[in-house]
Motif scaffolding. Structure first.
Motif, mmCIF file in Angstrom:
data_model
loop_
_atom_site.group_PDB
_atom_site.id
_atom_site.type_symbol
_atom_site.label_atom_id
_atom_site.label_comp_id
_atom_site.label_asym_id
_atom_site.label_seq_id
_atom_site.Cartn_x
_atom_site.Cartn_y
_atom_site.Cartn_z
ATOM 1 N N GLU A 1 0.807 -1.214 0.000
ATOM 2 C CA GLU A 1 0.000 0.000 0.000
ATOM 3 C C GLU A 1 0.843 1.268 0.000
ATOM 4 O O GLU A 1 0.473 2.271 -0.608
ATOM 5 C CB GLU A 1 -0.931 0.003 1.217
ATOM 6 N N GLN A 2 1.993 1.251 0.685
ATOM 7 C CA GLN A 2 2.754 2.484 0.840
ATOM 8 C C GLN A 2 3.228 3.052 -0.500
ATOM 9 O O GLN A 2 3.296 4.262 -0.680
ATOM 10 C CB GLN A 2 3.963 2.240 1.751
ATOM 11 N N LEU A 3 3.548 2.161 -1.446
ATOM 12 C CA LEU A 3 3.956 2.639 -2.767
ATOM 13 C C LEU A 3 2.848 3.465 -3.404
ATOM 14 O O LEU A 3 3.096 4.547 -3.946
ATOM 15 C CB LEU A 3 4.312 1.460 -3.676
ATOM 16 N N PHE A 4 1.630 2.993 -3.314
ATOM 17 C CA PHE A 4 0.514 3.670 -3.978
ATOM 18 C C PHE A 4 0.092 4.936 -3.237
ATOM 19 O O PHE A 4 -0.318 5.911 -3.854
ATOM 20 C CB PHE A 4 -0.659 2.698 -4.130
ATOM 21 N N ARG A 5 0.219 4.922 -1.922
ATOM 22 C CA ARG A 5 -0.121 6.123 -1.165
ATOM 23 C C ARG A 5 0.886 7.239 -1.416
ATOM 24 O O ARG A 5 0.580 8.415 -1.218
ATOM 25 C CB ARG A 5 -0.203 5.809 0.335
ATOM 26 N N SER A 6 2.091 6.878 -1.815
ATOM 27 C CA SER A 6 3.110 7.896 -2.085
ATOM 28 C C SER A 6 3.199 8.252 -3.567
ATOM 29 O O SER A 6 4.044 9.059 -3.964
ATOM 30 C CB SER A 6 4.479 7.418 -1.592
ATOM 31 N N ASP A 7 2.334 7.645 -4.384
ATOM 32 C CA ASP A 7 2.268 7.992 -5.806
ATOM 33 C C ASP A 7 1.245 9.107 -5.950
ATOM 34 O O ASP A 7 0.035 8.860 -5.982
ATOM 35 C CB ASP A 7 1.873 6.771 -6.633
ATOM 36 N N LEU A 8 1.735 10.344 -6.018
ATOM 37 C CA LEU A 8 0.868 11.517 -5.898
ATOM 38 C C LEU A 8 0.935 12.389 -7.140
ATOM 39 O O LEU A 8 1.793 12.223 -8.002
ATOM 40 C CB LEU A 8 1.272 12.326 -4.659
ATOM 41 N N SER A 9 0.049 13.353 -7.186
ATOM 42 C CA SER A 9 -0.032 14.269 -8.309
ATOM 43 C C SER A 9 0.799 15.515 -8.051
ATOM 44 O O SER A 9 1.069 15.887 -6.902
ATOM 45 C CB SER A 9 -1.499 14.666 -8.545
ATOM 46 N N ILE A 10 1.197 16.168 -9.118
ATOM 47 C CA ILE A 10 1.895 17.445 -8.991
ATOM 48 C C ILE A 10 0.999 18.507 -8.358
ATOM 49 O O ILE A 10 1.448 19.574 -7.956
ATOM 50 C CB ILE A 10 2.404 17.905 -10.375
ATOM 51 N N SER A 11 -0.298 18.178 -8.243
ATOM 52 C CA SER A 11 -1.251 19.104 -7.621
ATOM 53 C C SER A 11 -1.044 19.226 -6.113
ATOM 54 O O SER A 11 -1.624 20.106 -5.476
ATOM 55 C CB SER A 11 -2.688 18.639 -7.885
ATOM 56 N N VAL A 12 -0.243 18.341 -5.528
ATOM 57 C CA VAL A 12 -0.033 18.359 -4.083
ATOM 58 C C VAL A 12 0.976 19.453 -3.746
ATOM 59 O O VAL A 12 2.193 19.268 -3.836
ATOM 60 C CB VAL A 12 0.471 16.982 -3.581
ATOM 61 N N ASP A 13 0.488 20.624 -3.368
ATOM 62 C CA ASP A 13 1.352 21.781 -3.123
ATOM 63 C C ASP A 13 2.352 21.537 -2.001
ATOM 64 O O ASP A 13 3.459 22.080 -2.024
ATOM 65 C CB ASP A 13 0.506 23.010 -2.781
ATOM 66 N N GLU A 14 1.949 20.729 -1.013
ATOM 67 C CA GLU A 14 2.819 20.520 0.151
ATOM 68 C C GLU A 14 4.167 19.916 -0.227
ATOM 69 O O GLU A 14 5.152 20.063 0.504
ATOM 70 C CB GLU A 14 2.134 19.599 1.170
ATOM 71 N N LEU A 15 4.229 19.206 -1.364
ATOM 72 C CA LEU A 15 5.461 18.526 -1.762
ATOM 73 C C LEU A 15 6.254 19.303 -2.805
ATOM 74 O O LEU A 15 7.337 18.879 -3.206
ATOM 75 C CB LEU A 15 5.139 17.126 -2.292
ATOM 76 N N GLY A 16 5.723 20.430 -3.261
ATOM 77 C CA GLY A 16 6.461 21.239 -4.224
ATOM 78 C C GLY A 16 6.327 20.716 -5.638
ATOM 79 O O GLY A 16 5.587 19.775 -5.917
ATOM 80 N N SER A 17 7.075 21.346 -6.543
ATOM 81 C CA SER A 17 6.980 21.010 -7.965
ATOM 82 C C SER A 17 8.368 20.760 -8.543
ATOM 83 O O SER A 17 9.293 21.535 -8.308
ATOM 84 C CB SER A 17 6.315 22.155 -8.737
ATOM 85 N N LEU A 18 8.465 19.675 -9.317
ATOM 86 C CA LEU A 18 9.720 19.395 -10.011
ATOM 87 C C LEU A 18 9.946 20.374 -11.154
ATOM 88 O O LEU A 18 11.084 20.673 -11.515
ATOM 89 C CB LEU A 18 9.713 17.955 -10.548
ATOM 90 N N LEU A 19 8.861 20.904 -11.721
ATOM 91 C CA LEU A 19 8.995 21.778 -12.889
ATOM 92 C C LEU A 19 9.512 23.163 -12.522
ATOM 93 O O LEU A 19 10.260 23.778 -13.280
ATOM 94 C CB LEU A 19 7.655 21.885 -13.618
#
Length: 767
Positions: free
Chosen positions: A191-209
């Motif tokens: 489960e942990q792999l899928f829970r950590s597969d997130l969208s760029i929409s998650v502002d808390e984690l920042g943006s790679l772009l």
């Protein structure tokens, strides 16, 4: 250590289980720790303590009794060594020293030791509850600061169990659990792999772009660790990292100096940028191993002549090269003296790009000093701007596709906002956060003393393997009888002791000399083992962790000897035993001693090589060794023995002069006729045709012809294949004939389509 696991405490104390005031107090402390949910392990002797010191990755705090083994100077010295060993491996792990009250000044306790511990504890002074609380708090602080910037935020976010209304559509893995196959997939990865597969929409984690938030912090942290002014995380490998650098530094009409020993991603970057390549030609030795570009090719005068000789530079905006790309280290482990290369090329170009895909660990061990791009003290505002592209996943610990671009600015610095436009052209708007986290974690793993510890272990294990193989060869490889043969090693025969100046055989050289002295691995002029002529001393060094095993058959002058065992047979045998090499040549096999290497791993390799030798010496039938081969090609191989097939293969290579033709083919610079971009345009429009290799004389290829491994171009798009009897087509014809003669041992050549055993290459249609 999983950050979600319980905190683990190690107690090194031989008095824990004694019925003494100290022993009873320690038992109560352990009880309190376990009641708080911590895992406690105790070590009861000096011998066990030394072994435990190597298991630090799974420990959050260590308690050690100063009087371990007794209150004597000898025992205190042993305890001191254990503390030093812990600190050598980890300078952040909390250490609690259990000793007498400070007022009693425990014997032998020095200021040096006091500096290396976190807390000095007398177990009888405070309550078990208080001490357990201090230990728990220290362990928790360590666990939290141990995490890298992005990974720590990813963990925090995944703990929140928020409902997802954004991509990806599996919504934390929920979608997979709705079908049987999806549930199997979910169960396999967890489960942990899928829970950590997130969208760029998650502002808390920042943006790679835009390199913001925790991702931006992680890139800044990696830049510090890897010695760069700026670092960019790349989630599609160094193939993409190379293209990013080109798009940020090169455009149409620019002249680029290109190492002919370049990865095909450089060819793709040249095609897409419409830039003009001018080639630097590397050397090759008798085994077909690719060597360095000689320094006399890197001088301003030599480069000027190359530019003038290139037919396409007349279309360039300027005949002055703006960029250079050099492969360092090579696929076989040859490392340039990077400072020397920068000095030579920096007189001509303002930007130098080192493709260090296989070399991301170099900064962390002094053995490689001066031989990589992001060196301490290398920054020079008057020098060239330097890029390093590294496949962090290849030999460090990161997931596949994890790569980095490092930048060291010079006289023509890279402006981030402009460079980032090229970065975004090649970066997905939906990057896999797991890959980003692995880059972040990899940087943390190499920070501080652990970087040298990890690289030392790789180097030491490679040296032990090399010496063991050389010792076996000395004992049984003298060829006095038919069974007196063994595998050679591509490495120095002897090294110089830096203290005495005496020459020592490699087999007998102490580990410390081979581990700590780069000169032991330098390709010194005049030494026969490496097979390259005309090199400057100290210009090129063999990386010890890239280990090339030589199969019998090649003489010192490059001729094939009467007795030989082509590498393809050994590779196929090892494959049946679950041992996969990195790449192989005609008589060479490369193995990589990465961070994940173990003694058992290389010990098994030697065991299986002995097994191959036994089967060969006993004239074993192929059906006992390669049953799948016999099943697929019964008419070809039934009744044959291993020595018979080896002898037939060896004779084929000797009669067809395959090593000689290979060297000639790759030493030749083909005639460029049309540009990469023009060749690709014709390929897309279909104005190309498939041509048999026997009829390719004088034809212009539409795609690159790239033998794998390691993926070095023999022909590039738009180049003429040369005369029908020339070395390039003779070499391709030799590969085709070998594949036809020995089915099941086929070569992998990109740009070649095999139809009914015939090699076909896409060529430009003739008008």
């Amino acid at each position: 250590m999983n950050p979600e696991e319980k905190l683990t405490i190690a107690i090194i104390d031989d008095a824990i289980h004694t019925e003494t005031p100290h022993g009873r107090t320690m038992k109560r402390i352990i009880q309190k720790l376990e009641e708080s949910g911590l895992v406690v392990g105790d070590v009861g002797s000096l011998t066990d303590a030394r072994a435990a010191a190597a298991q630090l990755p799974g420990i959050d705090c260590i308690l050690i009794n100063w009087d371990l083994g007794g209150d004597s100077q000898q025992n205190h010295e042993s305890t001191t060594k254990i503390i030093h060993e812990i600190r050598r491996r980890n300078d952040e792990l909390p250490i609690f020293l259990l000793a007498e009250p400070a007022s009693q000044a425990p014997s032998g306790l020095t200021v040096e030791i006091i500096k290396e511990i976190n807390e000095y504890v007398y177990a009888m002074d405070d309550t078990p509850d208080f001490l357990a609380g201090r230990i728990t708090a220290a362990a928790r602080r360590y666990r939290e600061q141990m995490l890298s910037p992005f990974f720590s935020e990813l963990i925090k976010f995944s703990r929140d169990f928020e409902y997802s209304w954004h991509t990806p559509g599996h919504a934390g893995g929920t979608a997979f659990r709705k079908t049987p196959v999806g549930r199997a997939f979910h169960t396999f990865f967890g489960e942990q792999l899928f829970r950590s597969d997130l969208s760029i929409s998650v502002d808390e984690l920042g943006s790679l772009l835009d390199h913001s938030g925790p991702i931006g912090k992680a890139e800044k942290y990696a830049a510090k660790v890897f010695g760069a002014d700026k670092t960019y995380f790349v989630t599609n490998g160094t193939s993409t990292a190379n293209k990013i650098v080109f798009f940020g530094a090169v455009t149409e009409g620019d002249v680029v100096l290109v190492d002919r020993n370049c990865h095909k991603s450089a060819e793709h970057a040249l095609t897409m940028t419409h830039s003009v390549p001018v080639y630097l030609i590397p050397s090759r030795n008798r085994y077909g191993i690719i060597g360095p570009i000689h320094p006399d090719q890197l001088t301003p005068d030599a480069i000027s002549k190359k530019v003038q000789a290139c037919p396409f530079t007349k279309y360039a905006d300027s005949d002055h090269p703006v960029h250079a790309i050099i492969t360092n280290s090579t696929y076989d482990g040859l490392c340039y003296h990077a400072a020397r290369v920068e000095h030579l090329l920096g007189q001509t170009v303002d930007r130098i790009h080192f493709d260090e895909a296989w070399y991301g660990y170099a900064r962390f061990n002094p053995l490689y000093r001066d031989r990589f791009a992001m060196r301490n003290g290398a920054k020079d505002s008057n020098g060239p701007t330097v890029f390093a592209t590294q496949s962090t996943h290849k030999l460090l610990a990161a997931l596949s596709q994890a790569s980095m671009v490092h930048v060291r600015n010079g006289r023509v610095p890279i402006e981030h906002s402009r460079f980032n436009e090229g970065f975004m052209m090649h970066t997905s708007t939906s990057p896999l956060y797991t890959i980003i986290a692995s880059l972040d974690v990899s940087a943390k793993m190499m920070d501080g003393p652990s970087g040298k510890i990890l690289t030392d272990e790789c180097i030491e294990e490679a040296i032990r393997f090399r010496r063991t193989m050389a010792r076996i060869n000395r004992e049984i490889g003298h060829r006095e009888t038919p069974s007196d043969w063994w595998f050679g090693m591509w490495q120095p025969d002897a090294v110089t002791d830096p203290k005495s100046g005496k020459r020592i055989s490699f087999t007998d050289a102490p580990l410390e000399i081979l581990r700590d002295n780069p000169s032991c691995w330098v390709l010194h002029p005049g030494e026969n083992w490496h097979g390259f002529e005309g090199l400057e001393d100290d210009y090129c060094m063999l990386d010890p962790i890239k280990v090339t095993i030589l199969t019998p058959g090649v003489a010192d002058d490059g001729r094939l000897e009467p007795f030989g065992i082509p590498a393809a047979l050994v590779v196929k045998f090892l494959d049946t035993r679950g041992i996969i090499n990195e790449k192989s040549g005609d008589y060479s096999i490369l193995f990589l001693f990465s961070v994940g290497i173990t003694k058992g791993k290389w010990g098994t390799l030697i065991t299986e090589l002995f097994e191959f030798k036994r089967l060969y010496d006993e004239n074993t039938l192929l059906e006992e060794i390669f049953p799948d081969l016999i099943e697929s090609y019964p008419d070809r191989y039934s009744g044959m023995t291993l020595p018979e097939l080896a002898e037939e293969m060896h004779a084929f290579k000797r009669d067809h002069r395959m090593l000689e033709t290979l060297s000639q083919a790759f030493s030749l610079l083909p005639e460029p006729v049309i540009t990469f971009a023009d060749a690709y345009k014709r390929l897309v429009r279909g104005t190309v045709e498939q041509v048999p290799v026997e009829k390719m004389g004088g034809r212009v290829v539409a795609t690159g012809v790239v033998p794998y491994p390691p993926g070095i171009p023999l022909l590039l798009p738009g180049e003429r294949a040369g005369d029908q009897n020339g070395p390039i087509l003779e070499y391709l014809k030799g590969l085709q004939d070998f594949d036809s003669r020995f089915p099941g041992f086929n070569h992998d050549t990109h740009g070649v389509e095999v139809v009914n055993g015939q090699y076909l290459v896409s060529c430009i249609k003739e008008e």
